[in-house]
Enzyme design. Structure first.
Site, short mmCIF file in Angstrom:
data_model
loop_
_atom_site.label_atom_id
_atom_site.label_comp_id
_atom_site.label_asym_id
_atom_site.label_seq_id
_atom_site.Cartn_x
_atom_site.Cartn_y
_atom_site.Cartn_z
N CYS A 4 0.72 -1.14 -0.06
CA CYS A 4 0.05 0.13 0.27
C CYS A 4 0.87 1.07 0.10
O CYS A 4 1.77 1.38 0.85
CB CYS A 4 -1.10 -0.09 1.12
N CYS A 7 0.41 3.33 3.21
CA CYS A 7 1.18 2.69 4.34
C CYS A 7 2.56 2.95 4.34
O CYS A 7 3.27 3.40 5.19
CB CYS A 7 1.03 1.28 4.48
N ASP A 30 -1.45 16.35 -1.39
CA ASP A 30 -2.06 15.53 -2.64
C ASP A 30 -0.94 16.02 -3.49
O ASP A 30 -0.57 17.21 -3.91
CB ASP A 30 -3.38 15.69 -3.07
N GLY A 92 -14.45 6.37 -7.63
CA GLY A 92 -13.46 7.00 -8.23
C GLY A 92 -12.16 6.73 -7.18
O GLY A 92 -11.09 7.43 -7.39
N THR A 94 -8.79 5.68 -6.16
CA THR A 94 -7.52 4.88 -6.82
C THR A 94 -6.52 4.46 -5.89
O THR A 94 -5.91 3.55 -6.39
CB THR A 94 -6.98 5.95 -7.71
N HIS A 97 -6.26 2.63 0.67
CA HIS A 97 -6.09 3.04 2.04
C HIS A 97 -6.96 4.17 2.37
O HIS A 97 -6.70 5.27 1.70
CB HIS A 97 -4.73 3.31 2.23
N HIS A 99 -8.91 7.48 2.72
CA HIS A 99 -8.57 8.66 2.96
C HIS A 99 -9.35 9.72 2.75
O HIS A 99 -10.32 9.41 2.15
CB HIS A 99 -7.09 8.97 2.00
N HIS A 101 -9.91 13.71 1.36
CA HIS A 101 -9.44 14.99 0.88
C HIS A 101 -10.03 16.07 1.58
O HIS A 101 -11.25 16.44 1.73
CB HIS A 101 -9.71 15.00 -0.72
P1 AMP Z 1 -8.46 8.79 -4.73
O1 AMP Z 1 -8.83 8.84 -6.13
O2 AMP Z 1 -9.63 9.44 -3.72
O3 AMP Z 1 -8.41 7.20 -4.14
O4 AMP Z 1 -7.40 9.80 -4.13
C1 AMP Z 1 -6.01 9.18 -4.63
C2 AMP Z 1 -5.21 10.46 -4.33
O5 AMP Z 1 -3.98 10.08 -3.97
C3 AMP Z 1 -5.00 11.09 -5.63
O6 AMP Z 1 -5.66 12.60 -5.41
C4 AMP Z 1 -3.54 11.30 -5.98
O7 AMP Z 1 -3.21 12.51 -6.48
C5 AMP Z 1 -2.93 11.15 -4.70
N1 AMP Z 1 -1.64 10.55 -4.65
C6 AMP Z 1 -1.29 9.35 -5.04
N2 AMP Z 1 -0.08 9.21 -4.90
C7 AMP Z 1 0.23 10.10 -3.94
C8 AMP Z 1 1.65 10.30 -3.51
N3 AMP Z 1 2.62 9.55 -3.49
N4 AMP Z 1 1.56 11.52 -2.78
C9 AMP Z 1 0.50 12.05 -2.58
N5 AMP Z 1 -0.51 12.01 -2.91
C10 AMP Z 1 -0.70 11.10 -3.94
ZN ZN Z 2 -2.18 1.11 3.62
#
Ligand code: AMP
Ligand code: ZN
Length: 112
Positions: A4, A7, A30, A92, A94, A97, A99, A101
């Site tokens: 992950c 993580c 982000d 949506g 991606t 884990h 989270h 926003h």
């Molecule tokens: P979601 O689409 O809600 O799953 O959001 C995942 C978010 O994680 C997206 O807005 C990505 O831009 C962000 N993201 C992915 N990898 C990283 C990273 N290494 N550092 C910071 N943000 C990330």
């Molecule tokens: Zn995780």
């Protein structure tokens, strides 16, 4: 092995721009910001998505929502902000884990 990405960020194995941390919550910018302020707030405990929140782990989610006003104040979001969670494919999501926003720093669009 835990593959992950969040993580790994929490563990410090992948760099991040940290904005807040306590015993159960980690928050960072982000990498692809959708607003002038775009922070991700995550539980340190791996919970894959909102569907995995239970009576046993929901304390971690409460801690996130205790942290959010502190983060918003530190980011100067005195005029308001939006908190978003994406769950599953149609939502949506991606990164699997849990989270939240935090988006702010401008008047956000009313549409999703
Ligand atoms: P979601 O689409 O809600 O799953 O959001 C995942 C978010 O994680 C997206 O807005 C990505 O831009 C962000 N993201 C992915 N990898 C990283 C990273 N290494 N550092 C910071 N943000 C990330
Ligand atoms: Zn995780």
């Amino acid at each position: 092995m835990n593959d992950c990405i969040f993580c790994k960020i929490i563990a410090g194995d992948i760099p991040s721009a940290k904005v807040y941390e306590d015993e159960s919550v980690y928050a960072f910018r982000d990498i692809n910001p959708q607003a002038p302020v775009h922070v991700l707030v995550v539980p340190k405990e791996h919970i894959s998505c909102a569907n995995e929140i239970t009576a046993e782990n929901s304390g971690a989610v409460a801690k996130i929502f205790e942290a959010i006003p502190k983060i918003a104040a530190a980011e100067g979001l005195s005029n308001g902000y939006r908190v978003i969670n994406c769950c599953g494919e149609d939502g949506g999501q991606t990164v699997f884990h849990l989270h939240f926003h935090i988006l702010g720093g401008k008047k956000l669009s009313e549409s999703f």
